[in-house]
Design a protein around this motif. Structure first.
Motif, mmCIF file in Angstrom:
data_model
loop_
_atom_site.group_PDB
_atom_site.id
_atom_site.type_symbol
_atom_site.label_atom_id
_atom_site.label_comp_id
_atom_site.label_asym_id
_atom_site.label_seq_id
_atom_site.Cartn_x
_atom_site.Cartn_y
_atom_site.Cartn_z
ATOM 1 N N SER A 110 48.573 56.662 30.919
ATOM 2 C CA SER A 110 48.514 55.225 30.647
ATOM 3 C C SER A 110 49.158 54.820 29.327
ATOM 4 O O SER A 110 49.645 53.691 29.196
ATOM 5 C CB SER A 110 47.060 54.753 30.670
ATOM 6 O OG SER A 110 46.312 55.375 29.624
ATOM 7 N N VAL A 111 49.142 55.711 28.320
ATOM 8 C CA VAL A 111 49.666 55.349 27.002
ATOM 9 C C VAL A 111 51.163 55.068 27.085
ATOM 10 O O VAL A 111 51.943 55.919 27.520
ATOM 11 C CB VAL A 111 49.381 56.467 25.977
ATOM 12 C CG1 VAL A 111 50.049 56.149 24.635
ATOM 13 C CG2 VAL A 111 47.880 56.641 25.779
ATOM 14 N N GLY A 112 51.555 53.857 26.704
ATOM 15 C CA GLY A 112 52.951 53.459 26.785
ATOM 16 C C GLY A 112 53.407 53.057 28.171
ATOM 17 O O GLY A 112 54.583 52.744 28.376
ATOM 18 N N ASP A 147 43.890 48.488 30.006
ATOM 19 C CA ASP A 147 45.128 49.064 29.476
ATOM 20 C C ASP A 147 44.845 50.027 28.329
ATOM 21 O O ASP A 147 43.799 49.946 27.660
ATOM 22 C CB ASP A 147 46.051 47.955 28.949
ATOM 23 C CG ASP A 147 46.523 47.012 30.037
ATOM 24 O OD1 ASP A 147 46.468 47.392 31.216
ATOM 25 O OD2 ASP A 147 46.957 45.891 29.686
ATOM 26 N N ALA A 148 45.809 50.916 28.083
ATOM 27 C CA ALA A 148 45.748 51.748 26.892
ATOM 28 C C ALA A 148 45.843 50.855 25.654
ATOM 29 O O ALA A 148 46.483 49.806 25.679
ATOM 30 C CB ALA A 148 46.890 52.758 26.898
ATOM 31 N N ASP A 149 45.182 51.277 24.578
ATOM 32 C CA ASP A 149 45.207 50.546 23.316
ATOM 33 C C ASP A 149 45.747 51.487 22.249
ATOM 34 O O ASP A 149 45.021 52.337 21.745
ATOM 35 C CB ASP A 149 43.796 50.063 22.961
ATOM 36 C CG ASP A 149 43.776 49.211 21.699
ATOM 37 O OD1 ASP A 149 44.857 48.921 21.154
ATOM 38 O OD2 ASP A 149 42.667 48.858 21.240
ATOM 39 N N GLY A 150 47.028 51.350 21.934
ATOM 40 C CA GLY A 150 47.650 52.311 21.035
ATOM 41 C C GLY A 150 47.670 53.679 21.696
ATOM 42 O O GLY A 150 48.177 53.848 22.794
ATOM 43 N N GLN A 151 47.066 54.663 21.028
ATOM 44 C CA GLN A 151 46.985 56.010 21.581
ATOM 45 C C GLN A 151 45.691 56.238 22.357
ATOM 46 O O GLN A 151 45.471 57.343 22.867
ATOM 47 C CB GLN A 151 47.117 57.049 20.465
ATOM 48 C CG GLN A 151 48.486 57.057 19.803
ATOM 49 C CD GLN A 151 49.613 57.308 20.805
ATOM 50 O OE1 GLN A 151 49.596 58.298 21.541
ATOM 51 N NE2 GLN A 151 50.607 56.418 20.841
ATOM 52 N N ARG A 152 44.829 55.210 22.453
ATOM 53 C CA ARG A 152 43.601 55.341 23.242
ATOM 54 C C ARG A 152 43.930 55.110 24.699
ATOM 55 O O ARG A 152 44.386 54.038 25.072
ATOM 56 C CB ARG A 152 42.545 54.338 22.774
ATOM 57 C CG ARG A 152 41.242 54.423 23.582
ATOM 58 C CD ARG A 152 40.245 53.395 23.113
ATOM 59 N NE ARG A 152 40.705 52.038 23.333
ATOM 60 C CZ ARG A 152 40.661 51.399 24.497
ATOM 61 N NH1 ARG A 152 40.200 52.005 25.579
ATOM 62 N NH2 ARG A 152 41.101 50.150 24.587
ATOM 63 N N PRO A 153 43.722 56.120 25.566
ATOM 64 C CA PRO A 153 44.101 55.981 26.981
ATOM 65 C C PRO A 153 43.327 54.887 27.697
ATOM 66 O O PRO A 153 42.168 54.600 27.375
ATOM 67 C CB PRO A 153 43.773 57.363 27.566
ATOM 68 C CG PRO A 153 43.737 58.284 26.393
ATOM 69 C CD PRO A 153 43.201 57.465 25.258
ATOM 70 N N THR A 156 45.639 54.555 34.307
ATOM 71 C CA THR A 156 47.058 54.737 34.609
ATOM 72 C C THR A 156 47.525 53.861 35.767
ATOM 73 O O THR A 156 47.048 54.007 36.896
ATOM 74 C CB THR A 156 47.350 56.204 34.942
ATOM 75 O OG1 THR A 156 46.953 57.033 33.844
ATOM 76 C CG2 THR A 156 48.834 56.411 35.231
#
Length: 202
Positions: A110-112, A147-153, A156
């Motif tokens: 999910s990240v990015g 959604d992912a928040d920064g690097q927090r998953p 997906t």
């Protein structure tokens, strides 16, 4: 000596390239994107909708989903969790509320990645970000809190509904109850009769 490129740098470059290719495809028209991405047809007792998968955005998740499709794992299961103005979830139970054992887990991507917007398909999971297996859901509204928040998953996203969103909406509005100790289960089973990988037909 040639300096090593850190893995996260390579991943970021791959992600940027994938996003650029998706943007080009969108600009050229839907026929280009459709030619590259797997097309899935979901036939239910309330109607049919189609999904376009996004392997460039979530390659492991798409490959995992397609393995279940190829095994006919989803044929005969139900949407066992339905919440209006939120999402509809399937992939874990049949009409008798028997739990279907998944083949394994898939890494969170999910990240990015894409956001949980209306019509997108995402993987269900437990608290552990990498606990997704066979269960998936369709967002019936924008669910940005998933959604992912920064690097927090987050959760997906690996595709989107391309036709039949009215069927998804219809499913989301069915009456629900408590069955087998689970809330939000449709009173009258919403059965997935067949999931077909259209590109693999014939």
């Amino acid at each position: 000596p040639v300096p090593r490129i850190r893995s996260y740098t390579v991943n970021r470059l791959n992600r940027a390239l994938s996003i650029a290719l998706l943007a080009i495809s969108a600009a050229l028209g839907p026929a280009i994107a459709a030619a590259d991405n797997p097309q899935i047809e979901v036939t239910t007792n309330l109607g049919t909708f189609t999904i376009e998968l996004w392997p460039a955005e979530a390659p492991q998740t798409v490959a995992n989903f397609l393995r279940y499709v190829e095994r006919d794992f989803y044929d005969g299961i139900i949407f066992h969790r339905v919440i209006s103005d939120f999402m509809i979830q399937a992939g874990g139970y049949n009409a008798e509320m028997d739990y279907l054992e998944p083949a394994g887990r898939v890494m969170n991507e999910s990240v990015g990645g894409p956001r949980n917007l209306r019509g997108t398909i995402a993987m269900a999971r437990q608290r552990n970000p990498d606990s997704a297996d066979a269960q998936w859901f369709v967002n019936v509204k924008d669910n940005r809190h998933l959604d992912a928040d920064g690097q927090r998953p987050g959760y997906t996203v690996f595709g989107t509904v391309t036709t039949g969103m009215d069927i998804v909406d219809r499913i989301s509005m069915v009456r629900t109850t408590v069955r087998a100790g689970m809330r939000d289960v449709p009173m009258d089973p919403v059965v997935i009769e067949r999931v077909t990988h259209l590109d693999a037909e014939g």
